[in-house]
Design an enzyme around this catalytic site. Structure first.
Site, mmCIF file in Angstrom:
data_model
loop_
_atom_site.group_PDB
_atom_site.id
_atom_site.type_symbol
_atom_site.label_atom_id
_atom_site.label_comp_id
_atom_site.label_asym_id
_atom_site.label_seq_id
_atom_site.Cartn_x
_atom_site.Cartn_y
_atom_site.Cartn_z
ATOM 1 N N ASP A 138 -4.366 12.042 -30.234
ATOM 2 C CA ASP A 138 -3.458 11.652 -31.151
ATOM 3 C C ASP A 138 -4.563 11.518 -32.507
ATOM 4 O O ASP A 138 -5.633 10.958 -32.721
ATOM 5 C CB ASP A 138 -2.659 10.501 -31.138
ATOM 6 C CG ASP A 138 -2.110 10.165 -32.378
ATOM 7 O OD1 ASP A 138 -1.062 10.540 -32.770
ATOM 8 O OD2 ASP A 138 -2.495 8.918 -33.190
ATOM 9 N N CYS A 155 0.808 -1.153 -0.042
ATOM 10 C CA CYS A 155 0.192 -0.184 0.020
ATOM 11 C C CYS A 155 0.730 1.438 0.135
ATOM 12 O O CYS A 155 2.144 1.309 0.013
ATOM 13 C CB CYS A 155 -1.040 0.120 1.254
ATOM 14 S SG CYS A 155 0.048 0.132 2.968
ATOM 15 N N CYS A 175 3.520 1.627 2.457
ATOM 16 C CA CYS A 175 4.718 0.955 2.565
ATOM 17 C C CYS A 175 5.542 1.707 1.540
ATOM 18 O O CYS A 175 6.938 1.822 1.732
ATOM 19 C CB CYS A 175 4.406 -0.067 1.788
ATOM 20 S SG CYS A 175 3.255 -1.387 2.403
#
Length: 785
Positions: A453, A37, A40
């Protein structure tokens, strides 16, 4: 040190959040295992940042860290610091393994746990929740079936909770581990101390204090969410691998006057290699001999092939459409354009950290509070009942404390995200929309600008004849048929488009005219004798053949044909309109001009309008020239000021960075290899499913097919799913906020807590299932939320 809010993305606030890697120093890439997570991520960054001269950005989805070292710190010291924090670190491999490498491990490890949990949870849920399915002493069977689920299957949560506890912190894993353990242990305690609770079948869930199904269901659903997340992490690294695989594998090199086939990685600068029609150019170089047209669409996005001759530069991985070429290698290995594009994708991904999940942020505070409330509840009941401890107040104190833990069990919280995500992504799959992971949902909420694009996204990406301008007294149909007949003998993409248009115009009336004395000049055009529809190839029947010349002005000049001033002006006028103009001459005189364009897709204009309704500002980005870009933008409703033309692949990344530097949150939609770095750089990357695998893997959202309208729908669905998740989380925490105080005061026994917990889960699941109606006639539109 802070992290950016999106793995692989450079959002506006990330400009300040990302550590400055521009200072002198070496860069170390680390692979890190064991992170679950955002907390961490923060822990690893803080630990590394405490070393002198070290700055780090950790990427959770890629399970990696990019560390800049300006001091006297060794690689082993970096690894030791990460290991000491409770995670496993190793130096990053420069190239992904063919089998996917270590990133495959989490998913393969979770798969058997998930399958086992699902198989065992189903009967536990049935016999616990349906009185008719119960039998004498069913509680013992439920306990035996649940035990492997809450121990072996739930081990990843318990292990992560233990690691966090060792560092005096808590996350979602802590909440899950405590909730699952509390539900199982309390149920086991009740079963042992009161065997009669499940001695008889037909017991309603409010008549016993057995909550094995709670522990099993929570574990199974969260394992499913973690498994899907692990798969998404694994796919994150496949874009780079797919990009590198686009290059040629072998090259026909001229060595000592002989042609030798060698692996591309053995090429050295200065080698001369052969490229035959239809073959890939092995590496960047300069043409030394031959003429041809090169299809560069994979690299530059240009729909029109580029004619090359001796002295022109060519790019590795592009395709030689016709003509034999000799090319002298100028850049090899990591210096090639393809390798640099791969580096751009890798840089854009490795420099950013993932979204901090809302549940993790709240649970970081929620878990310590719940534990504290449970302890205080137990202590308060003991203190209140000190004079009468022997009358059972210890049991009451324990029951109240356990009720707090049970009511806080993250059943609804555990279901909030997975059920909404599964329902939303499932509905998306039915609608041709693929969402890579939960972090994508929040990105769609904040996006305000979308870069489109042109080639393959707004337009079809294929040239077609859009207009025939007859000159010299011939009809448009006659000019097209003559040109199509002679172009049918060429493999050039422009020739194929003209021949296809002639066939379409002819319909079922027959084949194209017979052509003899055909000649093709690479980079110039074609010439041939076109016979009438009834003529034999020797011209003995039917009218006399016509000498037809089709191509560029230089080719006409070589055949002794000079357009008049009026004809030249007509030709320039067509070029100014953004079309690719081709001369057609018959029997020495100009017969007409053919216009070819990359046509706008049906529905692109309405899709752009829908994007505007969603609060997005569309910007057209293309490698084509300004005239073509302006015409396409006008056709779909994009203002001239929001057009970026003549942009190379590196420039597309710079264009996205420029918009982000202006404080915008940018989405990018594209389909080509040249779009992959920009898709990775954007805050939200959207790939068209008919495009290349590289673009799809580099993006966060993939829309199947070539309908630009799906891009708007994908953003709409993502926002709806995010809104559902937030609603689920609100009700999950609201239920806890109300239930915990009631349980602490002894007004809620564990049995009622279990019923309330089940109700909250039903509420969350029902709310998530509403996403199945997305896209139907009664579905509401979702704008900026």
């Amino acid at each position: 040190m802070t992290t950016e809010t999106r793995a692989g993305r450079g959002r506006g606030e990330g400009a300040a959040a990302t550590p400055d890697f521009s200072a002198a120093g070496r860069v170390v890439e680390l692979d890190i295992e064991g992170m679950t997570c955002a907390s961490c991520v923060g822990r690893v960054e803080r630990k590394l940042g405490k070393l002198d001269g070290v700055q780090a950005t950790v990427n959770l989805p890629l399970e990696s860290a990019r560390v800049t070292v300006t001091g006297d710190v060794s690689d082993q010291q970096l690894i030791d610091v990460v290991d000491a924090a409770g995670y496993a670190a190793a130096l990053h491999q420069s190239e992904p393994d063919d089998d996917g490498g270590a990133q495959e491990v989490p998913a393969s490890t979770l798969r058997p746990r998930l399958i086992t949990a699902a198989i065992l949870t189903l009967p536990v849920f049935v016999i616990s929740m349906i009185p008719a399915a119960q039998f004498p002493h069913w509680g013992w069977v439920a306990a035996i079936l649940t035990l492997p689920v809450v121990t072996w299957a739930a081990w990843p949560f318990h292990r992560a909770a233990a690691v966090n506890a060792r560092h005096l912190s808590s996350t979602m894993d802590t909440l899950v581990s405590i909730g699952v353990t509390a539900a199982f242990l309390f149920s086991a305690y009740t079963l042992i101390t009161n065997p009669a609770a499940t001695a008889q079948p037909g017991t309603s869930m409010t008549a016993h204090a057995i909550y094995f199904e709670v522990a099993a269901v929570v574990t199974t659903f969260l394992l499913l969410g973690r498994f899907l997340e692990a798969n998404a992490k694994h796919r994150s690294g496949e874009a780079l691998k797919a990009l590198l695989n686009l290059g040629a594998k072998d090259a026909d090199v001229i060595r000592d006057g002989a042609e030798v086939q060698l692996p591309v990685d053995q090429l050295v600068a200065g080698d001369v290699f052969v490229v035959r029609p239809g073959g890939k150019i092995a590496t960047d170089g300069v043409v030394t001999e031959g003429h041809s047209a090169i299809d560069t669409s994979l690299i530059t996005g240009e729909s029109l092939p580029v004619d090359v001759e001796p002295g022109d530069t060519v790019t590795g991985a592009t395709i030689n459409t016709n003509g034999r070429l000799l090319v002298r290698a100028s850049r090899v290995g990591s210096d090639t354009t393809l390798a640099q594009m791969a580096h751009l994708v890798s840089q854009a991904q490795s420099g950013k950290a993932p979204i901090a999940r809302l549940a993790d942020r709240i649970s970081a505070v929620f878990v310590p509070i719940v534990l504290g409330v449970a302890v205080l509840t137990f202590a308060a009941w003991l203190l209140a009942g000190l004079p009468a401890l022997e009358s059972g107040e210890v049991q009451s104190a324990f029951t109240a404390a356990v009720a707090v833990l049970v009511i806080a069990c993250p059943c609804a919280l555990g279901l909030a995200t997975p059920t909404a995500l599964l329902t939303g992504t499932g509905r998306g799959a039915q609608r041709g929309i693929l969402i890579k992971g939960p972090q994508v949902l929040e990105d769609t909420r904040s996006v305000g600008t979308i870069v489109l694009d042109k080639t393959g996204t707004v337009t079809s990406g294929e040239l077609s004849v859009t207009e025939v301008i007859p000159l010299g007294g011939r009809s448009a149909g006659e000019v097209l048929q003559l040109a199509g007949a002679v172009e049918d003998g060429s493999e050039h993409p422009i020739a194929e488009a003209i021949a296809a248009a002639a066939r379409d115009a002819k319909g079922k009336s027959g084949a194209l005219h017979v052509v003899t004395d055909f000649l093709s000049a690479s980079g110039g055009g074609v010439r041939g004798l076109v016979h009438g529809p009834t003529a034999d190839v020797d011209g003995t029947d039917g009218p006399a053949p016509s000498q037809v010349v089709v191509g560029r002005a230089g080719w006409l000049a070589e055949n002794g044909i000079e357009p008049s001033a009026d004809e030249l002006e007509a030709f320039r006028q067509q070029q100014r309109s953004g079309a690719t103009a081709i001369w057609v001459a018959v029997d020495g005189g100009i017969a007409g001009i053919l216009n070819l364009k990359d046509t706008v897709k049906d529905g692109s204009a309405s899709a752009v309008a829908r994007l505007k309704e969603l609060g997005l500002r569309p910007i057209l980005l293309t490698g084509d020239n300004a005239a073509v870009a302006a015409q396409v933008a006008s056709a779909v409703g994009i203002p001239a000021g929001d057009v970026m033309a003549d942009v190379l692949p590196e420039g597309k990344v710079d264009a996205v960075k420029q918009l982000q530097g202006e404080g915008r949150t940018v989405a990018m939609a594209g389909d080509g290899v040249n779009d992959a770095p920009a898709l990775a750089q954007a805050d939200l990357g959207i790939a068209m499913g008919n495009g290349t695998d590289v673009a799809i893997e580099a993006a966060d959202l993939t829309v199947m097919g070539n309908d630009l309208g799906k891009v708007a729908e994908s953003i709409e669905l993502s926002r709806r799913t995010l809104k559902t998740i937030k609603t689920n989380l609100f009700w999950a925490f609201f239920y806890n906020a109300i239930g915990i105080p009631i349980a602490a005061f002894g007004l809620l026994n564990p049995m009622i807590a279990g019923a309330a917990m089940a109700f909250s889960s039903v509420l969350v699941v029902t709310n998530s299932l509403r996403l199945r109606r997305f896209g139907k006639s009664d579905a509401k539109r979702v704008t900026v939320s």
